[in-house]
Design a protein around this motif. Structure first.
Motif: not given
Length: 249
Positions: A72-74, A99-105, A110-117, A243-247
């Motif tokens: 999830q993102t804005r 564990k909630g690690v990604f929720n603090e990230s 961000v490189v347009q036309g390539f990838a978002i990290q 970032i928020k990640v939910k399984v």
């Protein structure tokens, strides 16, 4: 004068309140503290290291499997399917998600036309060691648009192509002809893969170099929204994309 009376009235009322209290036994206030949240099962993040990560994560993945997560993102949500044949990377992603690690990230490159990290954080409160994952590069998984893969670092100092434990990226890429895709790839592409690069897009030059362990199955448009965010010289979005990640299952 108004401020004076506001303090005076409680002082005058104090004797009356004390007298009332002496007429009966005061009730005991409920000071029960809320129960702490249940501990998330799985390896201690401070116990993981290059030497034991694979063994511990494989055991964790067998006991606590998972197939899909919601990122999830804005700017919208992405539903991501994780692959079964990359069990170490999949278990690691599930563990850090739970564990909630990604929720603090945030998405920090961000490189347009390539990838978002994303996955990195300068404000992490969850203690964890820096460990790496052995590669699980599979010929059937490639860097098509929406592919989820793990970053790696150290270049020539990392000949085993060991993955980062928390820095992941999602491919945006661009459409190209089958011939262009094959020319930019470092390994042979199947006709189906070349066709996918032609119709859907991706970054074939990364195939065989990084572990792809999942793909976006809903919300591909969110990749473009994040990629279109204004960024600074370091490719970090000017306005953080948290970032928020939910399984899910």
């Amino acid at each position: 004068m108004i401020r004076f009376h506001s303090f005076l009235l409680p002082l005058l009322a104090a004797p009356l309140l004390l007298a009332a209290c002496n007429q009966g036994t005061p009730e005991t206030a409920d000071v029960t503290k809320p129960a702490p949240p249940p501990e998330v099962p799985g390896p201690d993040l401070m116990a993981l290291a290059d030497s034991n990560a694979a063994q511990l994560l494989l055991a964790y993945g067998r006991e606590y499997p998972g197939q899909e997560v919601l990122l999830q993102t804005r700017l919208g949500d992405m539903r991501i399917r994780l692959y079964d044949d990359t069990p170490i990377h999949t278990a690691n992603f599930l563990l850090l998600s739970r564990k909630g690690v990604f929720n603090e990230s945030v998405f920090n490159r961000v490189v347009q036309g390539f990838a978002i990290q994303g996955g990195g954080s300068e404000r992490r409160t969850i203690a964890m060691r820096s460990y790496r994952l052995p590669p699980e590069i599979r010929p059937q998984h490639f860097h098509k648009r929406g592919a989820l893969a793990m970053a790696r670092y150290d270049g020539e100092m990392n000949p085993g192509k060991l993955s980062s434990n928390n820095d992941f990226y999602i491919v945006q890429g661009e459409k190209m002809s089958a011939a262009q895709a094959q020319a930019s790839a470092v390994r042979p592409l199947t006709p189906e893969q070349a066709k996918t690069y032609e119709t859907l897009g991706g970054t074939p030059g990364l195939d065989g170099q990084y572990t792809v362990f999942g793909e976006v199955v809903e919300g591909l448009d969110v990749i473009d929204k994040i990629a279109n965010e204004p960024v600074g010289m370091d490719k970090w979005p000017v306005t953080d994309v948290g970032i928020k990640v939910k399984v899910l299952k």
